[in-house]
Scaffold this motif. Structure first.
Motif, mmCIF file in Angstrom:
data_model
loop_
_atom_site.group_PDB
_atom_site.id
_atom_site.type_symbol
_atom_site.label_atom_id
_atom_site.label_comp_id
_atom_site.label_asym_id
_atom_site.label_seq_id
_atom_site.Cartn_x
_atom_site.Cartn_y
_atom_site.Cartn_z
ATOM 1 N N PRO A 129 0.797 -1.229 0.000
ATOM 2 C CA PRO A 129 0.000 0.000 0.000
ATOM 3 C C PRO A 129 0.836 1.289 0.000
ATOM 4 O O PRO A 129 0.395 2.301 0.514
ATOM 5 N N PHE A 130 2.018 1.220 -0.586
ATOM 6 C CA PHE A 130 2.925 2.374 -0.714
ATOM 7 C C PHE A 130 3.647 2.277 -2.054
ATOM 8 O O PHE A 130 3.603 1.247 -2.728
ATOM 9 N N SER A 131 4.353 3.348 -2.393
ATOM 10 C CA SER A 131 5.043 3.413 -3.692
ATOM 11 C C SER A 131 6.126 2.349 -3.858
ATOM 12 O O SER A 131 6.674 1.858 -2.869
ATOM 13 N N GLY A 160 10.168 1.899 -2.057
ATOM 14 C CA GLY A 160 10.194 2.270 -0.638
ATOM 15 C C GLY A 160 10.457 1.057 0.246
ATOM 16 O O GLY A 160 10.676 -0.051 -0.240
ATOM 17 N N PRO A 161 10.418 1.261 1.561
ATOM 18 C CA PRO A 161 10.785 0.187 2.488
ATOM 19 C C PRO A 161 9.832 -1.009 2.483
ATOM 20 O O PRO A 161 10.289 -2.154 2.538
ATOM 21 N N THR A 162 8.531 -0.768 2.413
ATOM 22 C CA THR A 162 7.589 -1.896 2.428
ATOM 23 C C THR A 162 7.712 -2.679 1.127
ATOM 24 O O THR A 162 7.661 -3.911 1.107
ATOM 25 N N ASP A 163 7.908 -1.933 0.045
ATOM 26 C CA ASP A 163 8.122 -2.552 -1.268
ATOM 27 C C ASP A 163 9.373 -3.439 -1.240
ATOM 28 O O ASP A 163 9.348 -4.569 -1.732
ATOM 29 N N HIS A 167 1.218 -5.230 4.671
ATOM 30 C CA HIS A 167 1.101 -3.914 5.311
ATOM 31 C C HIS A 167 1.857 -3.942 6.633
ATOM 32 O O HIS A 167 2.264 -5.002 7.103
ATOM 33 N N HIS A 168 2.029 -2.752 7.197
ATOM 34 C CA HIS A 168 2.804 -2.676 8.432
ATOM 35 C C HIS A 168 1.968 -2.148 9.594
ATOM 36 O O HIS A 168 0.735 -2.229 9.593
ATOM 37 N N ILE A 169 2.629 -1.543 10.546
ATOM 38 C CA ILE A 169 2.003 -1.001 11.766
ATOM 39 C C ILE A 169 0.804 -0.086 11.457
ATOM 40 O O ILE A 169 -0.085 0.077 12.266
ATOM 41 N N ASN A 177 6.474 12.680 4.910
ATOM 42 C CA ASN A 177 5.932 11.390 5.371
ATOM 43 C C ASN A 177 5.123 10.750 4.242
ATOM 44 O O ASN A 177 4.969 11.331 3.162
ATOM 45 N N ALA A 178 4.662 9.543 4.507
ATOM 46 C CA ALA A 178 3.922 8.814 3.472
ATOM 47 C C ALA A 178 2.420 8.859 3.752
ATOM 48 O O ALA A 178 1.690 7.916 3.453
ATOM 49 N N GLY A 179 1.956 9.961 4.336
ATOM 50 C CA GLY A 179 0.522 10.128 4.571
ATOM 51 C C GLY A 179 0.116 9.633 5.952
ATOM 52 O O GLY A 179 0.855 8.891 6.611
ATOM 53 N N GLY A 189 -1.142 7.529 8.689
ATOM 54 C CA GLY A 189 -1.242 6.072 8.778
ATOM 55 C C GLY A 189 0.069 5.394 8.426
ATOM 56 O O GLY A 189 0.285 4.230 8.745
ATOM 57 N N ALA A 190 0.963 6.142 7.794
ATOM 58 C CA ALA A 190 2.269 5.573 7.448
ATOM 59 C C ALA A 190 3.155 5.526 8.688
ATOM 60 O O ALA A 190 2.931 6.251 9.667
ATOM 61 N N ALA A 191 4.183 4.710 8.612
ATOM 62 C CA ALA A 191 5.138 4.620 9.718
ATOM 63 C C ALA A 191 5.849 5.961 9.904
ATOM 64 O O ALA A 191 6.109 6.398 11.023
ATOM 65 N N SER A 192 6.156 6.590 8.790
ATOM 66 C CA SER A 192 6.834 7.895 8.831
ATOM 67 C C SER A 192 5.920 8.950 9.460
ATOM 68 O O SER A 192 6.386 9.893 10.096
ATOM 69 N N HIS A 193 4.633 8.773 9.291
ATOM 70 C CA HIS A 193 3.683 9.683 9.941
ATOM 71 C C HIS A 193 3.706 9.459 11.453
ATOM 72 O O HIS A 193 3.805 10.403 12.242
ATOM 73 N N LYS A 249 3.155 9.285 -1.529
ATOM 74 C CA LYS A 249 2.446 7.997 -1.563
ATOM 75 C C LYS A 249 3.296 6.874 -0.970
ATOM 76 O O LYS A 249 2.875 5.718 -0.931
ATOM 77 N N GLY A 250 4.474 7.217 -0.569
ATOM 78 C CA GLY A 250 5.376 6.244 0.037
ATOM 79 C C GLY A 250 6.669 6.965 0.318
ATOM 80 O O GLY A 250 6.910 8.065 -0.210
ATOM 81 N N THR A 251 7.530 6.355 1.135
ATOM 82 C CA THR A 251 8.785 7.054 1.426
ATOM 83 C C THR A 251 9.849 6.790 0.361
ATOM 84 O O THR A 251 10.936 7.357 0.450
ATOM 85 N N GLY A 252 9.533 5.936 -0.631
ATOM 86 C CA GLY A 252 10.431 5.826 -1.790
ATOM 87 C C GLY A 252 10.584 7.200 -2.443
ATOM 88 O O GLY A 252 11.688 7.763 -2.504
ATOM 89 N N ASP A 261 12.313 7.249 8.766
ATOM 90 C CA ASP A 261 11.935 6.138 7.890
ATOM 91 C C ASP A 261 12.633 4.845 8.304
ATOM 92 O O ASP A 261 13.587 4.843 9.072
ATOM 93 N N GLN A 262 12.140 3.768 7.737
ATOM 94 C CA GLN A 262 12.653 2.455 8.087
ATOM 95 C C GLN A 262 14.070 2.244 7.552
ATOM 96 O O GLN A 262 14.444 2.805 6.524
ATOM 97 N N THR A 263 14.828 1.395 8.279
ATOM 98 C CA THR A 263 16.205 1.123 7.843
ATOM 99 C C THR A 263 16.232 0.472 6.463
ATOM 100 O O THR A 263 17.238 0.563 5.764
#
Ligand code: ASP
Length: 328
Positions: A39-41, A44-47, A95-97, A159-161, A163-167, A187-190, A206-208
């Motif tokens: 659910p992100f660009s 990015g980290p989730t990708d 998805h994450h947290i 941030n990525a909106g 609900g994002a971890a960066s948020h 739309k993502g931290t990418g 952001d995530q490592t």
């Protein structure tokens, strides 16, 4: 409702034809490619995490596991897409947290995080790091805090909106320093990282899995990791506590989900494939380079993820309510 009815009719028809056992779709599964929605660009980290896991799952499932990026609204658009998908095991969500924080952050979430999905298993927990564009003046966390307080109307936090971890990380940081700042949502931290590298935004948490390479290459300034201990892959980076920032220590847990109503044998097969991916040495090694590790096998289970979603909704609810940050 209609798709569920169809699925149960199909199952009933099969049982009628052969007398017993699993529905045909579960027995043969998978017979075609599986899509995992991130659910992100892309980039990015989730990708990054998802692509590593998907590639390995493709091997054990004998079918292609394709990653599709559906970014926007802090991960809720992609999650909503999967909540509405056919519960047949061919559309999944990584998805994450944000699955838990969105439950409180959004006044009108179009799905119920506890009921709209069939959890498959936890994947990994990824630490968060505060980074800034290379030429951002502050050189350590204390300087960063002083600087952003003094320049609160100028500095920009990516941030990525909501609900994002960066948020979440930004919200905790701003809460800790008692200073609201201007946020720039992506739309993502990418893409946020691309803009940070280009100097269009000032800083980001952001995530490592999206910051390690840039920190090691000296392309960004790093101020601290939100963890109890320093990280093995970035040993010179202090924890934010060492830098004088009290508050939450947290990691970004990721989970794999199917839509609610997915037959249990399919969910179990996916959970086994997830476990195999998390035991894959290529995945373990890449995760380690990026500052993370697979969860233990007993966490890559539906029960463990369901429990995590529930406990994390409860954990973050009062924190978000105290911050008073909501979205519609
Ligand atoms: N994990 C998100 C991404 O992959 C970003 C975030 O949660 O902040 O872009």
């Amino acid at each position: 409702m209609f798709k569920r009815l169809l699925a149960s009719l199909a199952g009933a028809a099969f049982i009628g034809a052969v007398g017993a056992g699993l529905p045909a779709q579960a027995q043969d599964y998978p017979t075609g490619p599986i899509t995992v929605v991130v659910p992100f660009s892309a980039g990015g980290p989730t990708d990054t995490v998802t692509r590593l896991v998907a590639e390995s799952m493709s091997k054990s499932l004998g079918q292609q596991v394709i990653v599709e990026n559906v970014g926007g609204a802090g991960g809720t658009l992609g999650a909503a897409r999967v909540a509405k998908a056919e519960p047949d095991g061919y559309t999944l969500l990584l998805h994450h947290i944000g699955m838990a924080t969105s439950a409180t952050l959004y006044r009108k979430l179009p799905y119920d995080p506890k009921a709209a999905f069939a959890p498959i298993g936890l994947v990994t927990e990824v630490p968060m790091v505060l980074v800034a564009r290379k030429d951002f003046p502050p050189n350590n966390l204390q300087e960063l805090i002083t600087y952003v307080k003094e320049h609160k109307d100028e500095v920009t936090y990516a941030n990525a909106g909501i609900g994002a971890a960066s948020h979440l990380c930004g919200m905790l940081f701003m809460q800790a320093i008692e200073t609201p700042l201007t946020t720039v949502p992506y739309k993502g931290t990418g893409p946020a990282m691309t803009d940070l590298l280009g100097g269009q935004v000032d800083f980001l948490c952001d995530q490592t899995t999206n910051t390690t390479n840039q920190i090691k290459a000296g392309e960004v300034k790093a101020y601290g990791v939100f963890a109890d201990q320093r990280l093995a892959n970035l040993p010179d980076l202090p924890t934010v506590k060492e830098g004088g920032l009290e508050g939450q220590s947290f990691a970004i847990w990721h989970g794999l989900y199917a839509p609610a109503g997915t037959p249990e044998p399919i969910v179990n097969k996916l959970s086994e494939a997830l476990k195999a991916a998390l035991a894959d040495q290529t995945v373990i090694d890449r995760f380690a380079e990026l500052g993370t590790a697979p969860v233990p096998a007993d966490q890559a289970t539906p029960a463990a993820l369901q429990q995590k979603v529930t406990s994390e909704i409860d954990r973050w609810k009062p924190v978000i309510e105290a911050a008073g940050e909501y979205a519609d």
